[in-house]
Design an enzyme around this catalytic site. Sequence first.
Site, PDB file in Angstrom:
ATOM      1  N   HIS A  37      66.656  78.997  80.501  1.00  0.00           N
ATOM      2  CA  HIS A  37      67.411  80.041  81.205  1.00  0.00           C
ATOM      3  C   HIS A  37      67.055  80.044  82.690  1.00  0.00           C
ATOM      4  O   HIS A  37      67.913  80.312  83.544  1.00  0.00           O
ATOM      5  CB  HIS A  37      67.114  81.419  80.604  1.00  0.00           C
ATOM      6  CG  HIS A  37      67.507  81.571  79.167  1.00  0.00           C
ATOM      7  ND1 HIS A  37      66.597  81.529  78.134  1.00  0.00           N
ATOM      8  CD2 HIS A  37      68.720  81.773  78.586  1.00  0.00           C
ATOM      9  CE1 HIS A  37      67.232  81.700  76.980  1.00  0.00           C
ATOM     10  NE2 HIS A  37      68.513  81.841  77.226  1.00  0.00           N
ATOM     11  N   ASP A 150      74.770  73.840  75.206  1.00  0.00           N
ATOM     12  CA  ASP A 150      75.788  74.392  74.307  1.00  0.00           C
ATOM     13  C   ASP A 150      77.127  73.825  74.766  1.00  0.00           C
ATOM     14  O   ASP A 150      77.943  74.505  75.393  1.00  0.00           O
ATOM     15  CB  ASP A 150      75.751  75.917  74.378  1.00  0.00           C
ATOM     16  CG  ASP A 150      74.405  76.450  73.912  1.00  0.00           C
ATOM     17  OD1 ASP A 150      74.155  76.395  72.703  1.00  0.00           O
ATOM     18  OD2 ASP A 150      73.603  76.877  74.756  1.00  0.00           O
ATOM     19  N   GLN A 153      80.553  75.299  73.790  1.00  0.00           N
ATOM     20  CA  GLN A 153      80.684  76.617  74.438  1.00  0.00           C
ATOM     21  C   GLN A 153      81.129  76.455  75.893  1.00  0.00           C
ATOM     22  O   GLN A 153      82.004  77.175  76.375  1.00  0.00           O
ATOM     23  CB  GLN A 153      79.345  77.344  74.368  1.00  0.00           C
ATOM     24  CG  GLN A 153      79.262  78.573  75.245  1.00  0.00           C
ATOM     25  CD  GLN A 153      77.995  79.352  75.029  1.00  0.00           C
ATOM     26  OE1 GLN A 153      77.836  80.007  74.011  1.00  0.00           O
ATOM     27  NE2 GLN A 153      77.065  79.284  75.970  1.00  0.00           N
TER      28      GLN A 153
HETATM   29  P1  AMP Z   1      71.617  82.144  75.144  1.00  0.00           P
HETATM   30  O1  AMP Z   1      70.711  83.202  75.682  1.00  0.00           O
HETATM   31  O2  AMP Z   1      71.040  81.356  74.032  1.00  0.00           O
HETATM   32  O3  AMP Z   1      73.016  82.655  74.882  1.00  0.00           O
HETATM   33  O4  AMP Z   1      71.779  81.090  76.306  1.00  0.00           O
HETATM   34  C1  AMP Z   1      72.164  81.506  77.591  1.00  0.00           C
HETATM   35  C2  AMP Z   1      72.493  80.309  78.426  1.00  0.00           C
HETATM   36  O5  AMP Z   1      71.329  79.475  78.567  1.00  0.00           O
HETATM   37  C3  AMP Z   1      73.594  79.416  77.829  1.00  0.00           C
HETATM   38  O6  AMP Z   1      74.482  79.055  78.882  1.00  0.00           O
HETATM   39  C4  AMP Z   1      72.807  78.226  77.310  1.00  0.00           C
HETATM   40  O7  AMP Z   1      73.572  77.027  77.290  1.00  0.00           O
HETATM   41  C5  AMP Z   1      71.698  78.133  78.350  1.00  0.00           C
HETATM   42  N1  AMP Z   1      70.535  77.358  77.872  1.00  0.00           N
HETATM   43  C6  AMP Z   1      69.862  77.504  76.699  1.00  0.00           C
HETATM   44  N2  AMP Z   1      68.876  76.577  76.591  1.00  0.00           N
HETATM   45  C7  AMP Z   1      68.927  75.828  77.733  1.00  0.00           C
HETATM   46  C8  AMP Z   1      68.179  74.706  78.231  1.00  0.00           C
HETATM   47  N3  AMP Z   1      67.158  74.178  77.537  1.00  0.00           N
HETATM   48  N4  AMP Z   1      68.516  74.188  79.435  1.00  0.00           N
HETATM   49  C9  AMP Z   1      69.538  74.731  80.159  1.00  0.00           C
HETATM   50  N5  AMP Z   1      70.286  75.786  79.739  1.00  0.00           N
HETATM   51  C10 AMP Z   1      69.992  76.322  78.551  1.00  0.00           C
END
Ligand code: AMP
Length: 281
Positions: A37, A150, A153
């Site tokens: 994040h 993702d 998404q």
């Molecule tokens: P989430 O809180 O799981 O909904 O994720 C929020 C955002 O963080 C989404 O856009 C995910 O694709 C991104 N995200 C999650 N893990 C990673 C990572 N390892 N590297 C970059 N972005 C990420």
Amino acid sequence: MQICRSVEACRSAVRALKCEKGHVAFVPTMGALHEGHMALIEKAREVGDSVVASLFINPTQFGQASDFETYPRDEERDLAMFEAAGVDAVLIPDVSEIYPEGNETIVETTRLANMLHGIVRPGHFRGVTTVVARLFNIVQPDFAVFGEKDYQQLQVIRRMVRDLHFPVEIIGVPTRRAPDGLALSSRNTRLSSEGRKAATVLSRALDAATERAKSGQSIAQIRSAIETVIAGEPLAELGGLDIVEAQTLEPLGAQFDRPTAIMLSVEIDGVLLIDQRELYP
Ligand code: AMP
């Protein structure tokens, strides 16, 4: 850092930020924050003059109510991480603020949402677009930043923004990884120490696919390189492997001759891990 719990508080914080600083970059999250994040926030700081993040566990994208209820919650820690990363304002609304009593409007990318992961998780991407559209209308950002991890998404959101003419530029950020290649995810903490070692199998398999692609091999050969690496890891079970056209996510012909996305999911210790790779001929 301003903490906004209502639509109105967020709108007025954003008005002030736009006036004082300029362009707003928005990072939607469901909390349980990790360095992945933080990669999004760094990118948001780079492209925007101020950064607004959201922390909202969206009930409509969970298939099972129990998954929503058990999603990890640690508001204090998440807010401290946002603050340390230089976020200007955080939207942290109750469910009833986003989905007011009697609400009935949904947003759906009808094709992209109902293929690949959307088949295994019916309604998931409709929940994502429905919440992201609402968040965009609340925050009204100039940029919004999402992870490439993702992958479907990201494509779904790009399509929604294009189709509905949202005045937002979508920015994808490469997956942030542990030094051994494992994509960072809040799920990684659920792995045993053996499982954690085995989990490098996803990036190893994608590396093998990249090698095959570079040497001009066919889609079938790229697929078999991935399957061979996964089969060589006793703790890993292949969940899904989709090799598709990068933007439309439609199936490919036999040859690797256009931008291609590989979406891989592997189960280790009962935890489903995902990773992705884009390949260009
Ligand atoms: P989430 O809180 O799981 O909904 O994720 C929020 C955002 O963080 C989404 O856009 C995910 O694709 C991104 N995200 C999650 N893990 C990673 C990572 N390892 N590297 C970059 N972005 C990420």
